[in-house]
Design an enzyme around this catalytic site. Structure first.
Site, short mmCIF file in Angstrom:
data_model
loop_
_atom_site.label_atom_id
_atom_site.label_comp_id
_atom_site.label_asym_id
_atom_site.label_seq_id
_atom_site.Cartn_x
_atom_site.Cartn_y
_atom_site.Cartn_z
N GLU A 1 4.50 -17.72 63.20
CA GLU A 1 3.95 -16.68 64.07
C GLU A 1 3.28 -17.26 65.32
O GLU A 1 2.75 -18.37 65.30
CB GLU A 1 2.94 -15.84 63.28
CG GLU A 1 3.64 -14.98 62.24
CD GLU A 1 2.68 -14.16 61.41
OE1 GLU A 1 3.16 -13.20 60.78
OE2 GLU A 1 1.48 -14.44 61.38
N CYS B 1 -1.78 -18.49 70.82
CA CYS B 1 -1.97 -19.33 69.64
C CYS B 1 -0.59 -19.70 69.10
O CYS B 1 0.20 -18.83 68.75
CB CYS B 1 -2.79 -18.54 68.62
SG CYS B 1 -3.07 -19.46 67.10
N CYS C 1 2.51 -26.22 55.93
CA CYS C 1 1.63 -27.37 56.18
C CYS C 1 1.47 -28.12 54.87
O CYS C 1 1.35 -27.50 53.80
CB CYS C 1 0.27 -26.91 56.70
SG CYS C 1 -0.85 -28.30 57.04
N CYS D 1 -5.33 -27.41 52.51
CA CYS D 1 -6.71 -26.91 52.55
C CYS D 1 -6.75 -25.67 51.65
O CYS D 1 -5.88 -24.81 51.73
CB CYS D 1 -7.14 -26.58 53.97
SG CYS D 1 -7.05 -28.02 55.06
N CYS E 1 -6.69 -21.88 52.99
CA CYS E 1 -5.72 -21.58 54.05
C CYS E 1 -4.41 -21.09 53.44
O CYS E 1 -3.83 -21.77 52.59
CB CYS E 1 -5.49 -22.84 54.88
SG CYS E 1 -4.16 -22.68 56.07
N GLY F 1 0.49 -24.74 60.63
CA GLY F 1 0.80 -26.17 60.65
C GLY F 1 -0.30 -27.05 61.22
O GLY F 1 -1.25 -26.58 61.84
N GLU F 2 -0.16 -28.34 60.95
CA GLU F 2 -1.10 -29.34 61.47
C GLU F 2 -0.41 -30.04 62.64
O GLU F 2 0.51 -30.83 62.46
CB GLU F 2 -1.44 -30.34 60.36
CG GLU F 2 -2.13 -31.61 60.80
CD GLU F 2 -3.39 -31.40 61.63
OE1 GLU F 2 -4.28 -30.64 61.22
OE2 GLU F 2 -3.48 -32.01 62.73
N SER G 1 -5.94 -28.27 67.62
CA SER G 1 -6.86 -28.16 66.50
C SER G 1 -6.32 -29.02 65.36
O SER G 1 -5.16 -28.90 64.97
CB SER G 1 -6.95 -26.70 66.05
OG SER G 1 -7.71 -26.59 64.86
N SER H 1 -11.34 -29.14 62.58
CA SER H 1 -11.65 -28.22 61.48
C SER H 1 -12.55 -28.94 60.48
O SER H 1 -12.08 -29.69 59.64
CB SER H 1 -10.36 -27.77 60.81
OG SER H 1 -9.62 -26.98 61.69
N LEU H 2 -13.82 -28.68 60.60
CA LEU H 2 -14.80 -29.41 59.77
C LEU H 2 -14.99 -28.72 58.42
O LEU H 2 -14.76 -29.30 57.38
CB LEU H 2 -16.11 -29.47 60.56
CG LEU H 2 -17.00 -30.68 60.38
CD1 LEU H 2 -16.25 -31.98 60.40
CD2 LEU H 2 -18.07 -30.66 61.47
N HIS H 3 -15.51 -27.53 58.45
CA HIS H 3 -15.62 -26.64 57.29
C HIS H 3 -16.59 -27.08 56.19
O HIS H 3 -16.85 -26.31 55.26
CB HIS H 3 -14.25 -26.38 56.64
CG HIS H 3 -13.22 -25.90 57.60
ND1 HIS H 3 -13.47 -24.98 58.57
CD2 HIS H 3 -11.90 -26.24 57.73
CE1 HIS H 3 -12.35 -24.75 59.28
NE2 HIS H 3 -11.41 -25.51 58.79
N ASN I 1 -10.72 -15.32 56.44
CA ASN I 1 -9.76 -14.22 56.39
C ASN I 1 -9.12 -14.22 55.00
O ASN I 1 -8.38 -15.15 54.67
CB ASN I 1 -8.70 -14.44 57.47
CG ASN I 1 -7.83 -13.22 57.65
OD1 ASN I 1 -8.32 -12.10 57.69
ND2 ASN I 1 -6.54 -13.44 57.76
N CYS J 1 -5.99 -15.63 64.38
CA CYS J 1 -5.51 -16.99 64.63
C CYS J 1 -6.01 -17.90 63.51
O CYS J 1 -7.13 -17.78 63.06
CB CYS J 1 -6.12 -17.44 65.95
SG CYS J 1 -5.13 -18.53 66.87
N1 SAH Z 1 -3.98 -27.32 61.00
C1 SAH Z 1 -4.88 -27.18 62.06
C2 SAH Z 1 -4.62 -25.98 62.95
C3 SAH Z 1 -4.19 -24.70 62.31
S1 SAH Z 1 -5.37 -23.78 61.42
C4 SAH Z 1 -6.29 -27.17 61.55
O1 SAH Z 1 -6.50 -27.08 60.36
O2 SAH Z 1 -7.19 -27.29 62.36
C5 SAH Z 1 -6.50 -23.15 62.66
C6 SAH Z 1 -7.89 -22.87 62.09
O3 SAH Z 1 -7.89 -21.75 61.18
C7 SAH Z 1 -8.44 -24.05 61.33
O4 SAH Z 1 -9.77 -24.27 61.64
C8 SAH Z 1 -8.28 -23.58 59.91
O5 SAH Z 1 -9.11 -24.28 59.04
C9 SAH Z 1 -8.63 -22.11 60.01
N2 SAH Z 1 -8.22 -21.32 58.84
C10 SAH Z 1 -7.23 -21.56 57.98
N3 SAH Z 1 -7.19 -20.61 57.02
C11 SAH Z 1 -8.17 -19.75 57.30
C12 SAH Z 1 -8.63 -18.54 56.68
N4 SAH Z 1 -8.04 -18.04 55.59
N5 SAH Z 1 -9.68 -17.90 57.24
C13 SAH Z 1 -10.26 -18.39 58.34
N6 SAH Z 1 -9.87 -19.50 58.98
C14 SAH Z 1 -8.84 -20.18 58.46
FE1 SF4 Z 2 -2.85 -27.16 57.25
FE2 SF4 Z 2 -4.77 -26.47 59.00
FE3 SF4 Z 2 -4.12 -24.87 56.92
FE4 SF4 Z 2 -5.39 -27.17 56.46
S1 SF4 Z 2 -6.18 -25.40 57.62
S2 SF4 Z 2 -3.64 -26.40 55.32
S3 SF4 Z 2 -4.49 -28.49 58.01
S4 SF4 Z 2 -2.83 -25.41 58.63
#
Ligand code: SAH
Ligand code: SF4
Length: 416
Positions: free
Chosen positions: A140, A153, A160, A164, A167, A219-220, A251, A273-275, A350, A393
């Site tokens: 998308e 975006c 991926c 994570c 995700c 994707g990453e 990102s 993406s720290l989290h 989300n 996004c």
């Molecule tokens: N792979 C890369 C870029 C794609 S994800 C990365 O991880 O940075 C873009 C952002 O959306 C990242 O910060 C990711 O951690 C976040 N993300 C993924 N799943 C999510 C969800 N279910 N709710 C909120 N943010 C999410």
């Molecule tokens: Fe891949 Fe980014 Fe999702 Fe982690 S948050 S699984 S790196 S797309």
């Protein structure tokens, strides 16, 4: 983990440029070393070769392609403008390119963006395209209009591999890297669609509906390094989209060696993406942390900033209820980032089916944000846009057939 962009092979020494162009083109399309003797002008025999998609090439690669045809380097600039600036896919429309060259191009090359399966438009103006990437897979692309900018975006992979836990892409598994034409093709398609919505066929020069790009779709991006960097080069190229480095953001979940490569090869704005504020928690929710733990990641951010177009890194932090959202987590976060000039982007989680996580209550997000703001940081909380078309996004769904046997692995784990 990097992918490969298709580059035209170089001129073979000892042969005239015209016949060499035919030969290297044929050889590169067949993947063989066989040398043809036919002169280039005889294009009839080329029809059996698959055509080279010019959307796969950045300007230097296109210049090599033209050099092999015995054409002047300025042709590359001309083609970049037609393809990307004006969004033209038909060589016949390129009025300042000689007819003979247009015919040659038509015989051996094409300008083929990926196909759109579905376009959705939200009440708030957000648009989402589901892109067909073959074999039943989809990724998308989302356009988010705001008063002072328009952000696209973009996805970089089908699925991926980094797993994570919060995700939905990570849960779906990995299928393949997107090609350059599929990455830049998202910008190409979005521009075309937005232009058509405005009643234009070709974009008038200097008008930029899409002013910002974020690689935050599926994707990453740094795991598809070569193709992503070629696509970034096209985004930044003045003959193509002419986007500012400051307005193109990659990102990453923290692939440290690739962050260093990006710094050296194509420094654009960086989001990480720290989290989680400590290794124990990040090891669990962002598993790549086990390979590149936080101290290494922070050092990589500092190195990146030496060449970055902005003087800060954006740290993304998805707010997971009861997991990473306490005041104590916020304080740990402040301690972690104290040597890295940064801003924070808090992302409300989300939800998706069977995620195992809950969305944070707004008051908890505010409490977390206030701790960071009181320490003097700029903090944004991502607004939810395009809710009615599910276009947030970072959690773009698409559809992925896993090739990593993830499902199999999960079943085995569940059975253990
Ligand atoms: N792979 C890369 C870029 C794609 S994800 C990365 O991880 O940075 C873009 C952002 O959306 C990242 O910060 C990711 O951690 C976040 N993300 C993924 N799943 C999510 C969800 N279910 N709710 C909120 N943010 C999410
Ligand atoms: Fe891949 Fe980014 Fe999702 Fe982690 S948050 S699984 S790196 S797309």
């Amino acid at each position: 983990m990097t992918g490969h962009s298709e580059k035209p092979s170089r001129v073979v020494e000892g042969q005239g440029a015209r016949s060499t162009a035919t030969e290297t083109y044929r050889a590169s399309r067949r993947g063989s070393e066989h040398r043809a003797t036919q002169p280039f002008d005889d294009v009839a025999g080329l029809s059996e070769c698959p055509k080279v998609n010019l959307l796969d090439l950045d300007q230097p690669q296109l210049a090599t392609f033209f050099a092999e045809l015995g054409e002047k380097p300025f042709r590359a600039k001309q083609l970049m403008r037609w393809m990307h600036h004006f969004g033209v896919s038909d060589f016949g429309q390129m009025t300042d390119v000689a007819k003979t060259l247009r015919e040659k191009l038509g015989a051996m090359a094409e300008i083929r963006p990926p196909e759109v399966k579905l376009e959705q438009i939200s009440d708030d103006g957000t648009r989402k395209w589901l892109i067909d990437v073959g074999a039943g897979n989809g990724v998308e692309t989302v356009f988010i209009p705001e008063e002072d900018r328009g952000t696209l975006c973009i996805s970089s992979q089908v699925g991926c591999a980094l797993e994570c836990t919060f995700c939905s892409t990570g849960r779906q598994g990995f299928n393949r890297n997107l090609k350059v034409s599929e990455i830049i093709g998202q910008l190409w398609l979005a521009n075309k669609s937005l232009r058509q919505a405005d009643g234009y066929d070709m974009l008038p020069p200097r008008e930029r509906i899409i002013s910002n790009v974020v690689m935050m779709g599926m994707g990453e991006p740094l795991a598809n390094f070569d193709n992503v960097v070629t696509a970034l080069n096209i985004m930044l190229d003045d003959s193509a989209y002419g986007l500012s480095r400051r307005r193109v953001t990659v990102s990453t979940s923290g692939l440290v060696p690739a962050m260093d490569r990006l710094r050296d090869e194509c420094p654009v704005a960086l989001a990480v993406s720290l989290h989680a504020p400590n290794d124990a928690l990040r090891d669990q929710i962002v598993p790549i942390n086990r390979k590149y733990p936080l101290a290494e990641l922070m050092a990589a951010c500092r190195r990146y900033l030496e060449k970055a177009p902005r003087d800060f890194v954006t740290f993304e932090y998805v707010m997971l209820d009861g997991v990473n959202d306490t005041v104590e987590h916020a304080r740990q976060l402040l301690n972690l980032v104290k040597t890295v000039p940064c801003k924070f982007n808090l992302i409300p989680f989300n939800p998706f089916p069977n995620s195992g996580y809950d969305t944070c209550r707004p008051e908890n997000i505010r409490r977390f944000r206030d701790v960071l703001m009181q320490a003097g940081y700029v903090v944004t909380t991502r607004r939810t846009r395009g809710d009615d078309i599910d276009a947030a996004c970072g959690q773009l769904a698409g559809k992925v057939q896993d090739k990593t046997r993830r499902t199999h692995k999960l079943i085995l784990e569940a059975a253990a």
